[in-house]
Design a protein around this motif. Structure first.
Motif, PDB file in Angstrom:
ATOM      1  N   VAL A 197      10.346  -8.498  -2.967  1.00 43.91           N
ATOM      2  CA  VAL A 197       9.110  -8.370  -2.168  1.00 43.91           C
ATOM      3  C   VAL A 197       9.327  -7.367  -1.044  1.00 43.91           C
ATOM      4  O   VAL A 197       8.475  -6.502  -0.766  1.00 43.91           O
ATOM      5  CB  VAL A 197       8.701  -9.741  -1.609  1.00 43.91           C
ATOM      6  N   LEU A 198      10.475  -7.448  -0.403  1.00 42.58           N
ATOM      7  CA  LEU A 198      10.806  -6.525   0.680  1.00 42.58           C
ATOM      8  C   LEU A 198      10.886  -5.093   0.177  1.00 42.58           C
ATOM      9  O   LEU A 198      10.385  -4.150   0.813  1.00 42.58           O
ATOM     10  CB  LEU A 198      12.138  -6.942   1.310  1.00 42.58           C
ATOM     11  N   ALA A 199      11.470  -4.892  -1.003  1.00 38.72           N
ATOM     12  CA  ALA A 199      11.590  -3.549  -1.576  1.00 38.72           C
ATOM     13  C   ALA A 199      10.226  -2.955  -1.892  1.00 38.72           C
ATOM     14  O   ALA A 199       9.969  -1.767  -1.654  1.00 38.72           O
ATOM     15  CB  ALA A 199      12.451  -3.599  -2.833  1.00 38.72           C
ATOM     16  N   LEU A 200       9.310  -3.777  -2.431  1.00 35.38           N
ATOM     17  CA  LEU A 200       7.964  -3.288  -2.740  1.00 35.38           C
ATOM     18  C   LEU A 200       7.223  -2.883  -1.465  1.00 35.38           C
ATOM     19  O   LEU A 200       6.497  -1.875  -1.452  1.00 35.38           O
ATOM     20  CB  LEU A 200       7.178  -4.366  -3.487  1.00 35.38           C
ATOM     21  N   LEU A 201       7.395  -3.642  -0.394  1.00 36.87           N
ATOM     22  CA  LEU A 201       6.744  -3.297   0.868  1.00 36.87           C
ATOM     23  C   LEU A 201       7.248  -1.954   1.396  1.00 36.87           C
ATOM     24  O   LEU A 201       6.462  -1.119   1.856  1.00 36.87           O
ATOM     25  CB  LEU A 201       7.010  -4.391   1.900  1.00 36.87           C
ATOM     26  N   LEU A 202       8.556  -1.736   1.318  1.00 34.68           N
ATOM     27  CA  LEU A 202       9.127  -0.485   1.802  1.00 34.68           C
ATOM     28  C   LEU A 202       8.654   0.696   0.965  1.00 34.68           C
ATOM     29  O   LEU A 202       8.382   1.781   1.479  1.00 34.68           O
ATOM     30  CB  LEU A 202      10.654  -0.568   1.783  1.00 34.68           C
ATOM     31  N   ARG A 203       8.551   0.510  -0.337  1.00 36.79           N
ATOM     32  CA  ARG A 203       8.091   1.598  -1.215  1.00 36.79           C
ATOM     33  C   ARG A 203       6.655   1.981  -0.901  1.00 36.79           C
ATOM     34  O   ARG A 203       6.320   3.166  -0.801  1.00 36.79           O
ATOM     35  CB  ARG A 203       8.214   1.163  -2.677  1.00 36.79           C
ATOM     36  N   ALA A 204       5.793   0.983  -0.748  1.00 35.01           N
ATOM     37  CA  ALA A 204       4.389   1.267  -0.423  1.00 35.01           C
ATOM     38  C   ALA A 204       4.275   1.947   0.937  1.00 35.01           C
ATOM     39  O   ALA A 204       3.477   2.877   1.128  1.00 35.01           O
ATOM     40  CB  ALA A 204       3.585  -0.036  -0.424  1.00 35.01           C
ATOM     41  N   PHE A 205       5.110   1.547   1.871  1.00 33.56           N
ATOM     42  CA  PHE A 205       5.089   2.153   3.202  1.00 33.56           C
ATOM     43  C   PHE A 205       5.454   3.636   3.133  1.00 33.56           C
ATOM     44  O   PHE A 205       4.802   4.481   3.742  1.00 33.56           O
ATOM     45  CB  PHE A 205       6.065   1.407   4.110  1.00 33.56           C
ATOM     46  N   ALA A 206       6.508   3.953   2.392  1.00 36.45           N
ATOM     47  CA  ALA A 206       6.937   5.353   2.281  1.00 36.45           C
ATOM     48  C   ALA A 206       5.843   6.216   1.652  1.00 36.45           C
ATOM     49  O   ALA A 206       5.578   7.335   2.102  1.00 36.45           O
ATOM     50  CB  ALA A 206       8.216   5.442   1.461  1.00 36.45           C
ATOM     51  N   ARG A 207       5.168   5.699   0.620  1.00 33.75           N
ATOM     52  CA  ARG A 207       4.115   6.470  -0.049  1.00 33.75           C
ATOM     53  C   ARG A 207       2.933   6.710   0.879  1.00 33.75           C
ATOM     54  O   ARG A 207       2.442   7.832   1.016  1.00 33.75           O
ATOM     55  CB  ARG A 207       3.661   5.716  -1.304  1.00 33.75           C
ATOM     56  N   ASP A 208       2.466   5.672   1.551  1.00 30.82           N
ATOM     57  CA  ASP A 208       1.292   5.801   2.417  1.00 30.82           C
ATOM     58  C   ASP A 208       1.583   6.681   3.633  1.00 30.82           C
ATOM     59  O   ASP A 208       0.735   7.465   4.068  1.00 30.82           O
ATOM     60  CB  ASP A 208       0.823   4.420   2.875  1.00 30.82           C
ATOM     61  N   THR A 209       2.787   6.559   4.185  1.00 33.14           N
ATOM     62  CA  THR A 209       3.134   7.363   5.355  1.00 33.14           C
ATOM     63  C   THR A 209       3.179   8.841   5.010  1.00 33.14           C
ATOM     64  O   THR A 209       2.739   9.700   5.787  1.00 33.14           O
ATOM     65  CB  THR A 209       4.500   6.924   5.921  1.00 33.14           C
ATOM     66  N   SER A 210       3.695   9.193   3.839  1.00 36.17           N
ATOM     67  CA  SER A 210       3.772  10.593   3.429  1.00 36.17           C
ATOM     68  C   SER A 210       2.382  11.207   3.338  1.00 36.17           C
ATOM     69  O   SER A 210       2.143  12.330   3.800  1.00 36.17           O
ATOM     70  CB  SER A 210       4.497  10.705   2.083  1.00 36.17           C
ATOM     71  N   ALA A 211       1.431  10.471   2.748  1.00 37.15           N
ATOM     72  CA  ALA A 211       0.067  10.992   2.616  1.00 37.15           C
ATOM     73  C   ALA A 211      -0.596  11.164   3.987  1.00 37.15           C
ATOM     74  O   ALA A 211      -1.243  12.185   4.249  1.00 37.15           O
ATOM     75  CB  ALA A 211      -0.763  10.049   1.740  1.00 37.15           C
ATOM     76  N   CYS A 212      -0.419  10.190   4.868  1.00 37.66           N
ATOM     77  CA  CYS A 212      -1.026  10.279   6.207  1.00 37.66           C
ATOM     78  C   CYS A 212      -0.428  11.432   7.003  1.00 37.66           C
ATOM     79  O   CYS A 212      -1.139  12.157   7.703  1.00 37.66           O
ATOM     80  CB  CYS A 212      -0.826   8.967   6.962  1.00 37.66           C
ATOM     81  N   ALA A 213       0.883  11.610   6.911  1.00 37.99           N
ATOM     82  CA  ALA A 213       1.538  12.687   7.653  1.00 37.99           C
ATOM     83  C   ALA A 213       1.060  14.047   7.168  1.00 37.99           C
ATOM     84  O   ALA A 213       0.869  14.975   7.965  1.00 37.99           O
ATOM     85  CB  ALA A 213       3.056  12.577   7.504  1.00 37.99           C
ATOM     86  N   ALA A 214       0.854  14.191   5.856  1.00 35.94           N
ATOM     87  CA  ALA A 214       0.365  15.460   5.313  1.00 35.94           C
ATOM     88  C   ALA A 214      -1.028  15.774   5.859  1.00 35.94           C
ATOM     89  O   ALA A 214      -1.318  16.922   6.229  1.00 35.94           O
ATOM     90  CB  ALA A 214       0.345  15.410   3.793  1.00 35.94           C
ATOM     91  N   ASP A 215      -1.907  14.764   5.918  1.00 36.44           N
ATOM     92  CA  ASP A 215      -3.249  14.971   6.469  1.00 36.44           C
ATOM     93  C   ASP A 215      -3.176  15.375   7.944  1.00 36.44           C
ATOM     94  O   ASP A 215      -3.876  16.295   8.377  1.00 36.44           O
ATOM     95  CB  ASP A 215      -4.077  13.688   6.333  1.00 36.44           C
ATOM     96  N   TYR A 216      -2.337  14.708   8.692  1.00 39.26           N
ATOM     97  CA  TYR A 216      -2.217  14.989  10.123  1.00 39.26           C
ATOM     98  C   TYR A 216      -1.746  16.423  10.352  1.00 39.26           C
ATOM     99  O   TYR A 216      -2.314  17.153  11.181  1.00 39.26           O
ATOM    100  CB  TYR A 216      -1.230  13.999  10.742  1.00 39.26           C
TER     101      TYR A 216
END
Length: 566
Positions: free
Chosen positions: A169-188
């Motif tokens: 469960v912890l690994a899935l949370l970290l993976r989703a976090f990395a994906r979402d953060t990359s997309a947000c940073a690109a937009d910013y």
């Protein structure tokens, strides 16, 4: 045109290769710090057991103190290496991208805009430069959870089983976090680039904006993307906050489960009190979510920034050949040259010959392709079809040094690069002598006003007030100083008064051996002094010949603003 060797998918690997030793050193220091952090709970547990048993524990107390001191030293070293690695990586990225932009030439500026390029070189390069350090630190940080699980298993296998049950469960949370953060940073970062581009345009046109009295309107235009930037920034914080909240929910449950099982094992006398203390610490190390989230966020932002730099590197740069120019007078020839900008054909099937040592004036209405022709003639751009030759050698086959020594340019708005005025005139692949610099300044009618400056030719350019015409004269002096076989003046006389233009033209067209000259002409006097004129109309050669002959055509006279019945 050839792509950059650091193409988009290869940029992160090229950066890691460059970081090499420093990244390895950071990984080693950080891993050592993690190892010490893993040893400390075991040492504390053993010390506690000895103290509870009233056994001698001085050596173990000293061992714990030594481990704490060593951990502090290693953390300090890791901080120093991280800063050094980030600075070196950022400098390498800026050098690589700047070199590619300069090698690409006007294409990079046309595609991205000056402001956006600067934003990528400053902000994106600094963000991407943190990638090797973040990756090295992440690899070392992973040793914490792995070592924590192994330590739990060594204390009692059931402790590791309890932790591993919730780890997916912890690994899935970290993976989703990395994906979402990359997309947000690109937009910013993309919105930041838009703001920087608009600001650069406004700075370049500040006099026009002030004269029109629309400063407030321009400020609103520049800052219009701020709400979008704010939304992108808030999304980043929301993603990070949500991930932290989820992790904070899962991690304590795992810790609590491990401590609960450890308590049961203590009651059954399968572990000691010291081992219970160690198990509680190892459970915290194994869940090391805070550290992992921070490193993953840094990597995601660095990845987005690397993507913006890779877009610049994907713009193909012109390749050069190995041929050398044979002896010759500087004969310029365009054969079937067609050049497009986007879907618009600017030059269409242009055939042109400029005999060596002669002067050709290029005239035509705005948008007829004059400046593009000047770019193609000296290979600041390449045609889509056809070829350009200098003394019988295609420009694309020439070695870079041969081409740049053979062709000199003067522009309407010259970029006056260099520390002093003398450096500005001498700026180029080869350095002309001081006597040649002064001779060129005299020919360009710049010597008089340069000598009036506070320190003459040694005056810093930034401290040399000058008009637009004086700047053009310095640009002309630079072209004269470097000479070559072909001299191209792209509207380089437009800001000069009539008398000065006449004097420079007379100097430029003085009898005797000299370079071939290609002039973009807007005044009849300039065209009249040239050996021949090429008249461009709609991207095609309408006519070629002496100015006096072409002047008989009313439409030719209209190019210069003369009445059709003149």
């Amino acid at each position: 045109m050839t792509p950059s060797p650091d193409a988009p998918d290869q940029l992160p690997r090229a950066l890691l290769r460059h970081a090499g030793a420093h990244a390895a050193a950071l990984c080693a220091v950080s891993t050592a710090a993690t190892a010490v952090a893993l040893l400390l709970p075991a040492a504390l547990g053993r010390t506690l057991d000895l103290l509870l048993a009233h056994a001698p524990a001085a050596r173990w107390v000293a061992c714990c103190a030594g481990l704490v001191l060593l951990l502090a030293v290693l953390d300090g070293c890791a901080g120093v290496v991280t800063g050094t690695l980030g600075a070196r990586s950022t400098a390498w990225l800026r050098g690589r991208v700047t070199g590619h932009v300069l090698a690409t030439g006007p294409r990079a500026g046309a595609r991205f805009g000056a402001g956006d390029l600067v934003a990528r070189l400053v902000g994106s390069a600094a963000q991407a430069g943190t990638a090797p350090g973040a990756l090295a630190a992440l690899l070392a940080a992973l040793a914490g959870p792995v070592g924590g699980v192994v330590a739990l298993a060594l204390i009692d296998p059931w402790l590791a089983v309890v932790f591993l049950a919730g780890a997916p469960v912890l690994a899935l949370l970290l993976r989703a976090f990395a994906r979402d953060t990359s997309a947000c940073a690109a937009d910013y970062q993309r919105v930041q680039g838009r703001i920087a581009g608009a600001l650069a345009e406004a700075v370049g046109g500040s006099r026009t904006i002030r004269a029109a009295g629309v400063a407030d309107r321009e400020a609103d235009r520049i800052l219009a993307p701020l709400p979008e930037l704010s939304r992108a920034g808030h999304r980043m914080w929301q993603v990070q906050g949500r991930a932290a909240a989820q992790a904070v929910t899962v991690a304590p449950l795992l810790n609590l489960g491990v401590v609960a099982v450890a308590g049961l094992l203590l009651v059954r006398h399968r572990i000691t009190v010291g081992e219970l203390l160690a198990a509680s610490r190892y459970a915290v190390l194994a869940t090391g979510v805070g550290v992992l989230v921070g490193h993953l966020a840094a990597l995601a932002r660095a990845r987005a920034a690397s993507g913006r730099l890779a877009e610049v590197l994907s713009e193909p740069a012109p390749g050069f050949g190995t041929r050398h120019l044979p002896p010759g007078p500087g004969r310029l020839e365009l054969r079937g040259v067609t050049s497009r900008r986007g879907r618009h054909t600017v030059l269409d099937g242009v055939d042109l010959v400029v005999p060596g040592g002669t002067t050709l004036a290029v005239v035509g209405r705005s948008g007829s392709g004059k400046s593009l022709l000047a770019q193609l003639a000296g290979r600041l751009a390449d045609p889509d079809t056809g070829e350009v030759l200098l003394d019988g050698v295609p420009l694309h086959a020439l070695a870079h040094a041969d081409l740049r020594r053979a062709v000199s340019y003067a522009f309407e708005r010259p970029a006056l690069l260099g520390t002093t005025v003398e450096d500005t005139i001498a700026f180029g692949l080869t350095a002309p002598t001081p006597d040649r610099v002064r001779s060129a300044a005299t020919a360009a009618r710049a010597d008089t006003f340069v000598r009036r400056l506070p320190h003459g030719y040694a005056t810093p350019c930034s401290a040399a007030p000058r008009s637009g015409g004086e700047s053009q004269r310095l640009g002309l002096a630079r072209a004269f100083a470097h000479g070559g076989r072909l001299m191209i003046l792209d509207d380089a006389l437009s800001s000069l008064d009539t008398v000065t233009e006449h004097e420079i033209t007379e100097s430029l067209l003085a009898p005797g051996a000299g370079p071939t000259r290609l002039l973009i002409a807007h005044r009849t006097a300039t065209a009249a002094r040239a050996d021949a004129v090429v008249w461009l109309d709609g991207g095609r050669v309408r006519a070629t010949g002496p100015h006096a002959e072409l002047w008989r055509d009313a439409e030719y006279r209209a190019v210069f603003g003369e009445g059709v019945h003149a």
